[in-house]
Design a protein around this motif. Sequence first.
Motif, PDB file in Angstrom:
ATOM      1  N   ALA A  66       0.789  -1.129   0.048  1.00 44.17           N
ATOM      2  CA  ALA A  66       0.113   0.174   0.111  1.00 44.17           C
ATOM      3  C   ALA A  66       0.801   1.189   0.080  1.00 44.17           C
ATOM      4  N   ALA A  67       1.963   1.093   0.624  1.00 44.89           N
ATOM      5  CA  ALA A  67       2.846   2.286   0.708  1.00 44.89           C
ATOM      6  C   ALA A  67       3.470   2.593  -0.599  1.00 44.89           C
ATOM      7  N   SER A  68       3.619   1.759  -1.334  1.00 47.80           N
ATOM      8  CA  SER A  68       4.415   1.827  -2.798  1.00 47.80           C
ATOM      9  C   SER A  68       3.150   2.390  -3.745  1.00 47.80           C
ATOM     10  N   SER A  69       2.098   2.072  -3.518  1.00 48.60           N
ATOM     11  CA  SER A  69       0.866   2.413  -4.215  1.00 48.60           C
ATOM     12  C   SER A  69       0.574   3.861  -4.006  1.00 48.60           C
ATOM     13  N   ALA A  70       0.490   4.155  -2.800  1.00 46.63           N
ATOM     14  CA  ALA A  70       0.361   5.630  -2.190  1.00 46.63           C
ATOM     15  C   ALA A  70       1.384   6.570  -2.807  1.00 46.63           C
ATOM     16  N   LYS A  71       2.635   5.962  -2.838  1.00 45.97           N
ATOM     17  CA  LYS A  71       3.730   6.850  -3.508  1.00 45.97           C
ATOM     18  C   LYS A  71       3.419   7.135  -4.993  1.00 45.97           C
ATOM     19  N   VAL A  72       3.078   5.949  -5.626  1.00 47.97           N
ATOM     20  CA  VAL A  72       3.062   6.460  -7.107  1.00 47.97           C
ATOM     21  C   VAL A  72       1.795   7.169  -7.344  1.00 47.97           C
ATOM     22  N   LEU A  73       0.822   6.958  -6.503  1.00 46.14           N
ATOM     23  CA  LEU A  73      -0.595   7.782  -6.667  1.00 46.14           C
ATOM     24  C   LEU A  73      -0.082   9.622  -6.544  1.00 46.14           C
ATOM     25  N   ALA A  74       0.681   9.486  -5.509  1.00 45.70           N
ATOM     26  CA  ALA A  74       1.022  10.907  -5.228  1.00 45.70           C
ATOM     27  C   ALA A  74       2.104  11.560  -6.083  1.00 45.70           C
ATOM     28  N   THR A  75       2.836  10.484  -6.722  1.00 43.44           N
ATOM     29  CA  THR A  75       3.762  11.182  -7.829  1.00 43.44           C
ATOM     30  C   THR A  75       2.887  11.546  -8.929  1.00 43.44           C
ATOM     31  N   GLY A  76       1.681  10.579  -9.394  1.00 45.66           N
ATOM     32  CA  GLY A  76       1.111  10.887 -10.491  1.00 45.66           C
ATOM     33  C   GLY A  76       0.261  12.238 -10.210  1.00 45.66           C
ATOM     34  N   SER A  77      -0.064  12.568  -8.839  1.00 47.13           N
ATOM     35  CA  SER A  77      -0.912  13.718  -8.445  1.00 47.13           C
ATOM     36  C   SER A  77      -0.114  14.820  -8.789  1.00 47.13           C
ATOM     37  N   ALA A  78       1.115  14.785  -8.320  1.00 46.60           N
ATOM     38  CA  ALA A  78       2.118  15.936  -8.164  1.00 46.60           C
ATOM     39  C   ALA A  78       2.282  16.129  -9.842  1.00 46.60           C
ATOM     40  N   TRP A  79       2.578  15.091 -10.799  1.00 47.23           N
ATOM     41  CA  TRP A  79       2.902  15.346 -12.113  1.00 47.23           C
ATOM     42  C   TRP A  79       1.552  16.012 -12.935  1.00 47.23           C
ATOM     43  N   ARG A  80       0.461  15.848 -12.378  1.00 48.91           N
ATOM     44  CA  ARG A  80      -0.733  16.565 -13.094  1.00 48.91           C
ATOM     45  C   ARG A  80      -0.810  18.020 -12.588  1.00 48.91           C
ATOM     46  N   LEU A  81      -0.297  18.080 -11.224  1.00 45.37           N
ATOM     47  CA  LEU A  81      -0.365  19.606 -10.722  1.00 45.37           C
ATOM     48  C   LEU A  81       0.983  20.298 -11.206  1.00 45.37           C
ATOM     49  N   THR A  82       1.842  19.756 -11.410  1.00 43.77           N
ATOM     50  CA  THR A  82       3.139  20.646 -11.797  1.00 43.77           C
ATOM     51  C   THR A  82       3.581  20.371 -13.166  1.00 43.77           C
ATOM     52  N   GLY A  83       3.219  19.156 -13.828  1.00 45.60           N
ATOM     53  CA  GLY A  83       3.925  19.270 -15.236  1.00 45.60           C
ATOM     54  C   GLY A  83       5.270  18.515 -15.281  1.00 45.60           C
ATOM     55  N   ARG A  84       6.031  18.608 -14.251  1.00 48.61           N
ATOM     56  CA  ARG A  84       7.263  18.183 -14.002  1.00 48.61           C
ATOM     57  C   ARG A  84       7.730  16.855 -14.491  1.00 48.61           C
ATOM     58  N   ALA A  85       8.708  16.684 -15.667  1.00 47.26           N
ATOM     59  CA  ALA A  85       9.041  15.692 -16.117  1.00 47.26           C
ATOM     60  C   ALA A  85       9.587  14.728 -15.318  1.00 47.26           C
ATOM     61  N   ALA A  86      10.121  14.842 -14.347  1.00 50.14           N
ATOM     62  CA  ALA A  86      10.897  13.840 -13.258  1.00 50.14           C
ATOM     63  C   ALA A  86       9.655  13.193 -12.803  1.00 50.14           C
ATOM     64  N   ALA A  87       8.713  13.747 -12.424  1.00 53.14           N
ATOM     65  CA  ALA A  87       7.463  13.077 -11.529  1.00 53.14           C
ATOM     66  C   ALA A  87       6.777  11.877 -12.977  1.00 53.14           C
ATOM     67  N   GLY A  88       6.821  12.481 -14.167  1.00 52.27           N
ATOM     68  CA  GLY A  88       6.499  11.466 -15.370  1.00 52.27           C
ATOM     69  C   GLY A  88       7.249  10.472 -15.200  1.00 52.27           C
ATOM     70  N   ARG A  89       8.683  10.578 -15.287  1.00 52.63           N
ATOM     71  CA  ARG A  89       9.619   9.482 -15.397  1.00 52.63           C
ATOM     72  C   ARG A  89       9.580   8.683 -14.348  1.00 52.63           C
ATOM     73  N   ARG A  90       9.238   9.018 -13.143  1.00 55.51           N
ATOM     74  CA  ARG A  90       9.031   8.296 -11.963  1.00 55.51           C
ATOM     75  C   ARG A  90       7.647   7.279 -12.362  1.00 55.51           C
ATOM     76  N   LEU A  91       7.069   7.744 -13.190  1.00 56.47           N
ATOM     77  CA  LEU A  91       5.556   6.951 -13.470  1.00 56.47           C
ATOM     78  C   LEU A  91       5.838   6.005 -14.501  1.00 56.47           C
ATOM     79  N   VAL A  92       6.681   6.230 -15.535  1.00 60.60           N
ATOM     80  CA  VAL A  92       7.283   5.449 -16.335  1.00 60.60           C
ATOM     81  C   VAL A  92       8.099   4.172 -15.433  1.00 60.60           C
ATOM     82  N   ASP A  93       8.865   4.579 -14.836  1.00 63.08           N
ATOM     83  CA  ASP A  93       9.826   3.569 -13.866  1.00 63.08           C
ATOM     84  C   ASP A  93       8.683   2.749 -13.244  1.00 63.08           C
ATOM     85  N   ALA A  94       7.655   3.239 -12.605  1.00 67.29           N
ATOM     86  CA  ALA A  94       6.424   2.465 -12.077  1.00 67.29           C
ATOM     87  C   ALA A  94       6.281   1.423 -12.888  1.00 67.29           C
ATOM     88  N   VAL A  95       5.590   1.661 -14.074  1.00 66.08           N
ATOM     89  CA  VAL A  95       5.286   0.682 -14.962  1.00 66.08           C
ATOM     90  C   VAL A  95       6.210  -0.371 -15.553  1.00 66.08           C
TER      91      VAL A  95
END
Length: 117
Positions: A3-32
């Motif tokens: 659950a902690a890992s899932s919550a981290k990915v959820l927070a990363t996705g939310s941060a990416w949507r809010l900021t558009g920072r590529a680093a957050a998007g890359r972390r989502l690709v890493d999670a995939v």
Amino acid sequence: MGAASSAKVLATGSAWRLTGRAAAGRRLVDAVNQGGENEQTIAAFFLVKAGDQAVPLIHEGLTAYGPSSALVEILGSIGTDTARLELQRLASSGSPDLAQAAQHALRILDEIDRSQS
């Protein structure tokens, strides 16, 4: 992964949507590519939702990680002209497995287009 890992990915996705920072998007690709099933699903959702914004990051991920049918499927789910161009590139120049996955995604997108005409 739990659950902690899932919550981290959820927070990363939310941060990416809010900021558009590529680093957050890359972390989502890493999670995939490296996460458990829940993390992959959450990350894929955010990547698809981002549409064209995700395409360059997926391209980077395919370059960094090599063939990833999950990332190709995400491009198919995005389905925009930009995503289709990336799929066409992969279909003609990717590894055999990647090319096959890209061709399959393009066939599905073509069928969707025909059914909506």
